[in-house]
Design a protein around this motif. Structure first.
Motif, PDB file in Angstrom:
ATOM      1  N   SER A 266       0.834  -1.189   0.000  1.00  0.00           N
ATOM      2  CA  SER A 266       0.000   0.000   0.000  1.00  0.00           C
ATOM      3  C   SER A 266       0.873   1.245   0.000  1.00  0.00           C
ATOM      4  CB  SER A 266      -0.904   0.014   1.237  1.00  0.00           C
ATOM      5  OG  SER A 266      -1.584   1.247   1.351  1.00  0.00           O
ATOM      6  N   THR A 267       0.358   2.311  -0.584  1.00  0.00           N
ATOM      7  CA  THR A 267       1.099   3.568  -0.619  1.00  0.00           C
ATOM      8  C   THR A 267       0.539   4.569   0.393  1.00  0.00           C
ATOM      9  OG1 THR A 267      -0.328   4.355  -2.407  1.00  0.00           O
ATOM     10  CG2 THR A 267       1.760   3.287  -3.024  1.00  0.00           C
ATOM     11  N   THR A 268      -0.222   4.083   1.373  1.00  0.00           N
ATOM     12  CA  THR A 268      -0.796   4.966   2.375  1.00  0.00           C
ATOM     13  C   THR A 268      -0.528   4.431   3.778  1.00  0.00           C
ATOM     14  OG1 THR A 268      -2.939   3.828   2.301  1.00  0.00           O
ATOM     15  CG2 THR A 268      -2.642   5.728   0.851  1.00  0.00           C
ATOM     16  N   VAL A 269      -0.449   5.358   4.738  1.00  0.00           N
ATOM     17  CA  VAL A 269      -0.425   5.010   6.155  1.00  0.00           C
ATOM     18  C   VAL A 269      -1.499   5.850   6.838  1.00  0.00           C
ATOM     19  CG1 VAL A 269       2.020   4.436   6.169  1.00  0.00           C
ATOM     20  CG2 VAL A 269       1.309   6.749   6.751  1.00  0.00           C
ATOM     21  N   GLY A 270      -2.014   5.351   7.948  1.00  0.00           N
ATOM     22  CA  GLY A 270      -3.011   6.085   8.711  1.00  0.00           C
ATOM     23  C   GLY A 270      -2.382   6.765   9.912  1.00  0.00           C
ATOM     24  N   PHE A 271      -2.935   7.905  10.300  1.00  0.00           N
ATOM     25  CA  PHE A 271      -2.463   8.614  11.485  1.00  0.00           C
ATOM     26  C   PHE A 271      -3.690   9.055  12.282  1.00  0.00           C
ATOM     27  CE2 PHE A 271       1.382  11.346  12.862  1.00  0.00           C
ATOM     28  CZ  PHE A 271       1.024  11.221  14.196  1.00  0.00           C
ATOM     29  N   VAL A 272      -3.808   8.552  13.505  1.00  0.00           N
ATOM     30  CA  VAL A 272      -4.937   8.889  14.376  1.00  0.00           C
ATOM     31  C   VAL A 272      -4.398   9.735  15.528  1.00  0.00           C
ATOM     32  CG1 VAL A 272      -6.827   7.983  15.768  1.00  0.00           C
ATOM     33  CG2 VAL A 272      -6.019   6.687  13.792  1.00  0.00           C
ATOM     34  N   VAL A 273      -4.930  10.960  15.692  1.00  0.00           N
ATOM     35  CA  VAL A 273      -4.448  11.851  16.748  1.00  0.00           C
ATOM     36  C   VAL A 273      -5.567  12.160  17.731  1.00  0.00           C
ATOM     37  CG1 VAL A 273      -2.740  12.886  15.215  1.00  0.00           C
ATOM     38  CG2 VAL A 273      -4.974  13.988  15.498  1.00  0.00           C
ATOM     39  N   LEU A 274      -5.174  12.610  18.911  1.00  0.00           N
ATOM     40  CA  LEU A 274      -6.126  12.888  19.983  1.00  0.00           C
ATOM     41  C   LEU A 274      -6.941  14.151  19.744  1.00  0.00           C
ATOM     42  CD1 LEU A 274      -4.144  12.102  23.265  1.00  0.00           C
ATOM     43  CD2 LEU A 274      -6.324  11.118  22.598  1.00  0.00           C
TER      44      LEU A 274
ATOM     45  N   LEU B  83      -0.034   5.055  12.579  1.00  0.00           N
ATOM     46  CA  LEU B  83       0.516   5.830  13.684  1.00  0.00           C
ATOM     47  C   LEU B  83      -0.663   6.275  14.534  1.00  0.00           C
ATOM     48  CD1 LEU B  83       2.970   8.144  11.702  1.00  0.00           C
ATOM     49  CD2 LEU B  83       3.548   6.061  12.935  1.00  0.00           C
ATOM     50  N   ILE B  84      -0.525   6.201  15.843  1.00  0.00           N
ATOM     51  CA  ILE B  84      -1.666   6.570  16.683  1.00  0.00           C
ATOM     52  C   ILE B  84      -1.226   7.191  17.989  1.00  0.00           C
ATOM     53  CG2 ILE B  84      -1.825   4.210  17.587  1.00  0.00           C
ATOM     54  CD1 ILE B  84      -4.896   4.742  17.844  1.00  0.00           C
ATOM     55  N   ALA B  85      -1.858   8.329  18.318  1.00  0.00           N
ATOM     56  CA  ALA B  85      -1.765   8.920  19.648  1.00  0.00           C
ATOM     57  C   ALA B  85      -3.047   8.490  20.356  1.00  0.00           C
ATOM     58  CB  ALA B  85      -1.671  10.442  19.560  1.00  0.00           C
ATOM     59  N   PRO B  86      -3.013   7.417  21.123  1.00  0.00           N
ATOM     60  CA  PRO B  86      -4.244   6.800  21.623  1.00  0.00           C
ATOM     61  C   PRO B  86      -4.835   7.523  22.825  1.00  0.00           C
ATOM     62  CG  PRO B  86      -2.364   5.565  22.388  1.00  0.00           C
ATOM     63  CD  PRO B  86      -1.821   6.658  21.504  1.00  0.00           C
ATOM     64  N   TYR B  87      -6.120   7.277  23.028  1.00  0.00           N
ATOM     65  CA  TYR B  87      -6.804   7.849  24.187  1.00  0.00           C
ATOM     66  C   TYR B  87      -6.573   6.993  25.428  1.00  0.00           C
ATOM     67  CZ  TYR B  87     -10.462   9.745  27.165  1.00  0.00           C
ATOM     68  OH  TYR B  87     -11.127  10.308  28.206  1.00  0.00           O
ATOM     69  N   GLY B  88      -6.837   5.707  25.319  1.00  0.00           N
ATOM     70  CA  GLY B  88      -6.659   4.795  26.449  1.00  0.00           C
ATOM     71  C   GLY B  88      -5.760   3.635  26.058  1.00  0.00           C
TER      72      GLY B  88
ATOM     73  N   ALA C 201       1.346  -2.727  10.395  1.00  0.00           N
ATOM     74  CA  ALA C 201       2.213  -2.294  11.483  1.00  0.00           C
ATOM     75  C   ALA C 201       1.580  -1.132  12.231  1.00  0.00           C
ATOM     76  CB  ALA C 201       3.574  -1.879  10.932  1.00  0.00           C
ATOM     77  N   ALA C 202       1.979  -0.940  13.492  1.00  0.00           N
ATOM     78  CA  ALA C 202       1.433   0.153  14.304  1.00  0.00           C
ATOM     79  C   ALA C 202       2.519   0.696  15.220  1.00  0.00           C
ATOM     80  CB  ALA C 202       0.243  -0.316  15.124  1.00  0.00           C
ATOM     81  N   VAL C 203       2.563   2.013  15.358  1.00  0.00           N
ATOM     82  CA  VAL C 203       3.524   2.686  16.230  1.00  0.00           C
ATOM     83  C   VAL C 203       2.772   3.714  17.066  1.00  0.00           C
ATOM     84  CG1 VAL C 203       5.521   4.234  16.326  1.00  0.00           C
ATOM     85  CG2 VAL C 203       5.482   2.345  14.673  1.00  0.00           C
ATOM     86  N   LEU C 204       3.024   3.723  18.362  1.00  0.00           N
ATOM     87  CA  LEU C 204       2.415   4.698  19.264  1.00  0.00           C
ATOM     88  C   LEU C 204       3.152   6.027  19.152  1.00  0.00           C
ATOM     89  CD1 LEU C 204       2.018   2.471  22.439  1.00  0.00           C
ATOM     90  CD2 LEU C 204       0.257   3.025  20.765  1.00  0.00           C
ATOM     91  N   VAL C 205       2.394   7.116  19.172  1.00  0.00           N
ATOM     92  CA  VAL C 205       2.961   8.457  19.067  1.00  0.00           C
ATOM     93  C   VAL C 205       2.525   9.271  20.277  1.00  0.00           C
ATOM     94  CG1 VAL C 205       3.082  10.564  17.689  1.00  0.00           C
ATOM     95  CG2 VAL C 205       2.887   8.331  16.555  1.00  0.00           C
ATOM     96  N   ASP C 206       3.477   9.986  20.884  1.00  0.00           N
ATOM     97  CA  ASP C 206       3.206  10.791  22.080  1.00  0.00           C
ATOM     98  C   ASP C 206       2.713   9.912  23.223  1.00  0.00           C
ATOM     99  OD1 ASP C 206       3.187  13.246  23.442  1.00  0.00           O
ATOM    100  OD2 ASP C 206       1.036  13.484  23.146  1.00  0.00           O
ATOM    101  N   ARG C 207       3.099   8.667  23.216  1.00  0.00           N
ATOM    102  CA  ARG C 207       2.725   7.731  24.281  1.00  0.00           C
ATOM    103  C   ARG C 207       3.795   6.658  24.386  1.00  0.00           C
ATOM    104  NH1 ARG C 207      -1.780   4.753  26.101  1.00  0.00           N
ATOM    105  NH2 ARG C 207      -3.026   6.648  25.995  1.00  0.00           N
ATOM    106  N   PHE C 208       4.368   6.502  25.568  1.00  0.00           N
ATOM    107  CA  PHE C 208       5.370   5.467  25.799  1.00  0.00           C
ATOM    108  C   PHE C 208       4.678   4.115  25.913  1.00  0.00           C
ATOM    109  CE2 PHE C 208       7.986   2.891  28.710  1.00  0.00           C
ATOM    110  CZ  PHE C 208       9.190   2.912  28.035  1.00  0.00           C
TER     111      PHE C 208
ATOM    112  N   SER D 214       6.322  -0.438  19.153  1.00  0.00           N
ATOM    113  CA  SER D 214       7.257   0.682  19.142  1.00  0.00           C
ATOM    114  C   SER D 214       6.512   1.965  19.489  1.00  0.00           C
ATOM    115  CB  SER D 214       7.916   0.823  17.772  1.00  0.00           C
ATOM    116  OG  SER D 214       8.791  -0.250  17.520  1.00  0.00           O
ATOM    117  N   SER D 215       7.235   2.893  20.087  1.00  0.00           N
ATOM    118  CA  SER D 215       6.610   4.160  20.457  1.00  0.00           C
ATOM    119  C   SER D 215       7.615   5.292  20.298  1.00  0.00           C
ATOM    120  CB  SER D 215       6.102   4.118  21.900  1.00  0.00           C
ATOM    121  OG  SER D 215       7.175   3.972  22.822  1.00  0.00           O
ATOM    122  N   VAL D 216       7.086   6.484  20.049  1.00  0.00           N
ATOM    123  CA  VAL D 216       7.897   7.701  19.971  1.00  0.00           C
ATOM    124  C   VAL D 216       7.215   8.733  20.863  1.00  0.00           C
ATOM    125  CG1 VAL D 216       8.898   9.467  18.498  1.00  0.00           C
ATOM    126  CG2 VAL D 216       8.575   7.150  17.610  1.00  0.00           C
ATOM    127  N   SER D 217       7.904   9.168  21.885  1.00  0.00           N
ATOM    128  CA  SER D 217       7.273  10.034  22.871  1.00  0.00           C
ATOM    129  C   SER D 217       8.293  10.978  23.479  1.00  0.00           C
ATOM    130  CB  SER D 217       6.631   9.186  23.979  1.00  0.00           C
ATOM    131  OG  SER D 217       7.617   8.428  24.671  1.00  0.00           O
TER     132      SER D 217
END
Length: 336
Positions: A60-68, A121-126, A141-148, A155-158
């Motif tokens: 696929s040539t797309t990725v999703g990004f879910v933010v708070l 990529l997701i900055a999750p709520y809970g 694949a999934a990576v957490l953003v702004d959350r350890f 994997s996460s980037v925070s």
């Protein structure tokens, strides 16, 4: 109905395979067939679906990004960083804002799963570990953003929010404040609880003369900050805090607006205010706002890079990238 490759083949008087070769391997087709197919494409208005073609090929040539919170400039900058990195790989970023709503978060994750994006990529709520495991089982694949990632499954980037909270309150104490209020919420958001934990560590280290109370908010918005400011103004002057640590800059700006404009409190002389994120509006506030800076674009770029690496190698080991916050001092926390 959209024009299909079969429609093009019928109009050109050739086989579907010939049309496919013209589109993908023109060197294997005669010039006459190429002309006929191109004429049919022009007459019918056929648009090639590259996304579907690449999905059939397994990439696929797309990725999703879910933010708070899509209205928070911090997340806008994080997404921009991810887009900058994605463009280097000819990847498009599909963006969804949950507005701190778990139902909307589930909706976007379901949508991205149906679209078979390369990763999310997701900055999750809970806690959404189970949901991300389902995505991984589908090859996404999934990576957490702004959350350890506490358990290390993903994997996460925070940014170290505990450290940031401690640094913010240490700064307030150094400027002579001792009655400090932490303003933030809801407390099922990890960023909020981590920043409060850091604030409490700083207060404990300072000794019994420093207090940290909690003024809870229902969301991390300017409106909620203004409402918290109104509650502070309703107190007798001797019961008001002399410093506020807001869980993000939007709350801090709401507090500043409510206290200075609505309540005529002097900032920083009567009450100091510090936020978190260092969004562009912080420096432009009526009283320039001190804040804990997060490297927002670097967070987005790093998260996208890790996501693509894990999409290419599903057996790679999850990694936790933690940036250090930076104290930015402005007029809102000037010493007494």
């Amino acid at each position: 109905m959209p024009v299909s490759i079969r429609d093009v083949a019928q109009r050109a008087g050739v086989s579907v395979g010939t049309v496919s070769n013209v589109l993908n391997r023109p060197d294997e087709v005669s010039s006459e067939s190429i002309d006929r197919v191109n004429l049919a494409i022009e007459e019918l208005g056929y648009v090639r679906n590259d996304a579907a073609r690449k999905l059939r090929g397994g990439v696929s040539t797309t990725v999703g990004f879910v933010v708070l919170d899509g209205q928070n400039p911090f997340y806008t900058d994080v997404v921009r960083g991810a887009e900058d990195e994605a463009s280097r790989h000819s990847i498009a970023v599909l963006y969804g804002n949950t507005d701190e709503d778990p139902a909307r978060e589930r909706l976007y994750l379901d949508l991205f799963e149906e679209q078979q994006v390369r990763g999310v990529l997701i900055a999750p709520y809970g806690d959404i570990t189970a949901r991300l495991q389902k995505l991984r089982a589908r090859g996404i694949a999934a990576v957490l953003v702004d959350r350890f990632s506490g358990d290390g499954r993903f994997s996460s980037v925070s940014v170290d929010s505990v450290l940031g909270g401690r640094m913010a309150v240490d700064h307030l104490i150094e400027t002579g404040r001792s009655r400090i209020a932490f303003v933030g919420g809801p407390f099922d958001m990890r960023q909020v609880t981590d920043r409060l934990a850091g604030a409490r560590v700083a207060a404990e280290n300072a000794g019994a003369h420093v207090e940290v109370e909690v003024i809870a908010t229902g969301a991390m918005t300017v409106g909620e900050g203004a409402a918290a400011g109104a509650r502070i103004l309703a107190r007798p002057r001797h019961e008001r805090p002399d410093a506020l640590f807001a869980a993000n800059d939007l709350l801090a700006l709401g507090l500043l607006q409510s206290l200075v404009v609505g309540g005529r409190m002097l900032v920083p002389h009567e009450i100091a205010i510090i936020g978190f994120d260092d969004i562009p509006f912080a420096a432009a506030a009526a009283v320039p706002l001190s804040s804990m800076r997060q490297p927002s674009r670097m967070i987005g770029r790093t998260a996208l890079r890790i996501l693509l690496e894990e999409a290419a190698d599903p057996e790679s080991i999850a990694r936790q990238t933690v940036f250090q916050p930076e104290l930015i001092v402005r007029a809102s926390t000037a010493p007494r």
